[in-house]
Design a protein around this motif. Structure first.
Motif, PDB file in Angstrom:
ATOM      1  N   ARG A 120       0.974  -1.403   0.137  1.00 14.00           N
ATOM      2  CA  ARG A 120       0.356  -0.133   0.069  1.00 14.00           C
ATOM      3  C   ARG A 120       0.658   1.306  -0.029  1.00 14.00           C
ATOM      4  NH1 ARG A 120      -4.816  -1.204   4.372  1.00 14.00           N
ATOM      5  NH2 ARG A 120      -5.666  -2.896   3.355  1.00 14.00           N
ATOM      6  N   THR A 121       0.267   2.199  -0.549  1.00 10.38           N
ATOM      7  CA  THR A 121       1.304   3.389  -0.668  1.00 10.38           C
ATOM      8  C   THR A 121       0.709   4.135   0.840  1.00 10.38           C
ATOM      9  OG1 THR A 121      -0.874   4.632  -1.395  1.00 10.38           O
ATOM     10  CG2 THR A 121       0.642   3.821  -3.109  1.00 10.38           C
ATOM     11  N   LEU A 122       1.455   5.482   1.038  1.00 11.43           N
ATOM     12  CA  LEU A 122       1.350   6.017   2.478  1.00 11.43           C
ATOM     13  C   LEU A 122      -0.192   6.603   2.368  1.00 11.43           C
ATOM     14  CD1 LEU A 122       4.723   7.434   2.800  1.00 11.43           C
ATOM     15  CD2 LEU A 122       3.763   5.715   4.212  1.00 11.43           C
ATOM     16  N   THR A 123      -0.496   7.066   1.159  1.00  2.83           N
ATOM     17  CA  THR A 123      -2.049   7.591   1.078  1.00  2.83           C
ATOM     18  C   THR A 123      -2.887   6.704   1.286  1.00  2.83           C
ATOM     19  OG1 THR A 123      -1.241   9.310  -0.643  1.00  2.83           O
ATOM     20  CG2 THR A 123      -3.716   9.057  -0.497  1.00  2.83           C
ATOM     21  N   GLN A 124      -2.744   5.516   1.036  1.00  4.67           N
ATOM     22  CA  GLN A 124      -3.761   4.293   0.863  1.00  4.67           C
ATOM     23  C   GLN A 124      -3.891   3.986   2.514  1.00  4.67           C
ATOM     24  OE1 GLN A 124      -2.314   1.311  -1.758  1.00  4.67           O
ATOM     25  NE2 GLN A 124      -4.061   1.917  -3.103  1.00  4.67           N
ATOM     26  N   ILE A 125      -2.693   3.817   3.398  1.00 10.16           N
ATOM     27  CA  ILE A 125      -2.608   3.673   4.596  1.00 10.16           C
ATOM     28  C   ILE A 125      -3.245   4.591   5.639  1.00 10.16           C
ATOM     29  CG2 ILE A 125      -0.880   3.379   6.588  1.00 10.16           C
ATOM     30  CD1 ILE A 125       0.983   2.265   4.822  1.00 10.16           C
ATOM     31  N   ALA A 126      -3.217   5.769   5.006  1.00  8.63           N
ATOM     32  CA  ALA A 126      -3.604   7.081   5.826  1.00  8.63           C
ATOM     33  C   ALA A 126      -4.949   6.966   5.805  1.00  8.63           C
ATOM     34  CB  ALA A 126      -3.093   8.215   5.351  1.00  8.63           C
ATOM     35  N   VAL A 127      -5.514   6.759   4.458  1.00  9.03           N
ATOM     36  CA  VAL A 127      -7.072   6.649   4.326  1.00  9.03           C
ATOM     37  C   VAL A 127      -7.742   5.448   4.873  1.00  9.03           C
ATOM     38  CG1 VAL A 127      -8.800   6.154   2.552  1.00  9.03           C
ATOM     39  CG2 VAL A 127      -6.994   7.682   1.953  1.00  9.03           C
ATOM     40  N   HIS A 128      -6.902   4.582   5.017  1.00  7.26           N
ATOM     41  CA  HIS A 128      -7.463   3.193   5.742  1.00  7.26           C
ATOM     42  C   HIS A 128      -7.592   3.397   7.379  1.00  7.26           C
ATOM     43  CE1 HIS A 128      -8.348  -0.972   6.484  1.00  7.26           C
ATOM     44  NE2 HIS A 128      -7.389  -1.060   7.400  1.00  7.26           N
ATOM     45  N   SER A 129      -6.574   4.080   7.813  1.00  4.43           N
ATOM     46  CA  SER A 129      -6.623   4.558   9.235  1.00  4.43           C
ATOM     47  C   SER A 129      -7.641   5.556   9.543  1.00  4.43           C
ATOM     48  CB  SER A 129      -5.158   5.156   9.548  1.00  4.43           C
ATOM     49  OG  SER A 129      -5.208   5.403  11.048  1.00  4.43           O
ATOM     50  N   MET A 130      -7.780   6.525   8.844  1.00  6.24           N
ATOM     51  CA  MET A 130      -8.781   7.332   9.074  1.00  6.24           C
ATOM     52  C   MET A 130     -10.405   6.666   8.901  1.00  6.24           C
ATOM     53  SD  MET A 130     -10.171  10.788   7.030  1.00  6.24           S
ATOM     54  CE  MET A 130      -8.486  11.548   7.637  1.00  6.24           C
ATOM     55  N   LEU A 131     -10.405   5.683   8.105  1.00  4.75           N
ATOM     56  CA  LEU A 131     -11.862   5.013   7.817  1.00  4.75           C
ATOM     57  C   LEU A 131     -12.020   4.083   9.001  1.00  4.75           C
ATOM     58  CD1 LEU A 131     -14.315   4.294   6.336  1.00  4.75           C
ATOM     59  CD2 LEU A 131     -12.825   2.747   4.948  1.00  4.75           C
ATOM     60  N   SER A 132     -11.058   3.524   9.586  1.00  7.50           N
ATOM     61  CA  SER A 132     -10.990   2.688  10.669  1.00  7.50           C
ATOM     62  C   SER A 132     -11.360   3.321  11.856  1.00  7.50           C
ATOM     63  CB  SER A 132      -9.565   2.033  11.126  1.00  7.50           C
ATOM     64  OG  SER A 132      -9.256   1.086  10.018  1.00  7.50           O
ATOM     65  N   ARG A 133     -10.769   4.628  12.022  1.00 11.54           N
ATOM     66  CA  ARG A 133     -11.125   5.511  13.096  1.00 11.54           C
ATOM     67  C   ARG A 133     -12.611   6.024  13.398  1.00 11.54           C
ATOM     68  NH1 ARG A 133      -6.664   9.874  14.760  1.00 11.54           N
ATOM     69  NH2 ARG A 133      -5.651   7.993  15.133  1.00 11.54           N
ATOM     70  N   ILE A 134     -12.966   6.218  12.095  1.00 14.48           N
ATOM     71  CA  ILE A 134     -14.453   6.764  11.928  1.00 14.48           C
ATOM     72  C   ILE A 134     -15.428   5.573  12.132  1.00 14.48           C
ATOM     73  CG2 ILE A 134     -16.097   7.701  10.227  1.00 14.48           C
ATOM     74  CD1 ILE A 134     -13.937   9.195   8.884  1.00 14.48           C
ATOM     75  N   VAL A 135     -15.264   4.596  11.557  1.00 14.47           N
ATOM     76  CA  VAL A 135     -16.012   3.455  12.015  1.00 14.47           C
ATOM     77  C   VAL A 135     -16.213   3.140  13.599  1.00 14.47           C
ATOM     78  CG1 VAL A 135     -16.256   0.865  11.782  1.00 14.47           C
ATOM     79  CG2 VAL A 135     -15.584   2.312   9.609  1.00 14.47           C
ATOM     80  N   ASP A 136     -15.058   2.975  14.283  1.00 18.21           N
ATOM     81  CA  ASP A 136     -14.782   2.758  15.822  1.00 18.21           C
ATOM     82  C   ASP A 136     -15.653   3.951  16.185  1.00 18.21           C
ATOM     83  OD1 ASP A 136     -13.375   0.630  15.378  1.00 18.21           O
ATOM     84  OD2 ASP A 136     -11.628   1.766  15.824  1.00 18.21           O
ATOM     85  N   SER A 137     -15.665   5.170  16.096  1.00 17.67           N
ATOM     86  CA  SER A 137     -16.294   6.265  16.612  1.00 17.67           C
ATOM     87  C   SER A 137     -17.801   6.346  16.410  1.00 17.67           C
ATOM     88  CB  SER A 137     -15.444   7.548  16.222  1.00 17.67           C
ATOM     89  OG  SER A 137     -14.227   7.629  16.458  1.00 17.67           O
TER      90      SER A 137
END
Length: 231
Positions: A120-137
């Motif tokens: 994964r690119t750094l952008t994909q990693i950042a997007v996935h991390s943000m999505l995970s955080r939004i799902v949890d919240s």
């Protein structure tokens, strides 16, 4: 009870958004696109919210929840058909071009899912991390609303900004049709900000009540907000 309807409607929109986010999360992980099973479903909300209701209030609430379910199913089915049609058309075009230029070679993989073998690119990693955080919240917010806010709202109704929950649901639905690219990233940021707004407005609505129960609810919301820092 009948006066809990505004919070119930808001909660239903958030549940639809949560289910969509969890499906997107699976797809971002490169997993098969299969039905998602969120922690909280409309059926569970219906059972919980109807407790203590009777007569016209229960009938109206049941109709409202049933309409929400039907609308959700119809929207998801239309979204799946549109996404499937677009994907199939793109695949046919790509495979046709591939066959003409390189006969005998297999066509490209569906770009709607990440290739686990490709870094994964750094952008994909950042997007996935943000999505995970939004799902949890979003999942935590639904839990707080069902377990803490609903009983408080039934005793002393406080302002509910329904428009924010509708916007959150619509943004998540639009994200499901993008899956990647700049438009998806913009929607992801918009969903992040919209979720923050929902939490902050709920905290503001609770601030006028001095009870310890309201203070506990505020603290729970504040903790969720800490997982969604400004970006």
């Amino acid at each position: 009870m009948a006066r809990s309807v505004p919070l119930c409607v808001s909660l239903n929109h958030q549940l639809v958004a949560l289910q969509t986010l969890q499906l997107l999360h699976h797809q971002q992980q490169g997993e098969d696109a299969r039905p998602c099973h969120p922690h909280y479903k409309l059926d569970q909300a219906s059972s919980l919210l109807s407790t203590g209701m009777s007569g016209p209030a229960l009938h109206d609430m049941g109709q409202g929840l049933e309409a929400a379910r039907s609308s959700r199913v119809q929207e998801q089915e239309e979204g799946r058909r549109a996404a499937s049609k677009t994907s199939e058309e793109e695949q046919e075009e790509e495979c046709g071009s591939q066959a003409l230029s390189n006969p005998g070679e297999p066509g490209p993989k569906d770009s709607r899912q990440l290739d686990p073998a490709r870094p994964r690119t750094l952008t994909q990693i950042a997007v996935h991390s943000m999505l995970s955080r939004i799902v949890d919240s979003a999942s935590q917010l639904v839990r707080v609303e069902q377990n803490l806010l609903l009983p408080l709202f039934q005793e002393h109704p406080f302002p509910i900004h329904l428009k924010d929950s509708i916007e959150f649901r619509n943004i998540c639905r639009h994200m499901a049709l993008q899956l990647e690219g700049q438009r998806f990233d913009r929607d992801l940021h918009a969903a992040h900000q919209c979720l923050r707004n929902i939490i902050k407005k709920l905290m503001h609505s609770l601030a006028v009540f001095p009870s310890d129960l309201y203070a506990i609810a505020q603290a729970s919301l504040r903790q969720i907000l800490q997982n969604l820092p400004e970006i």
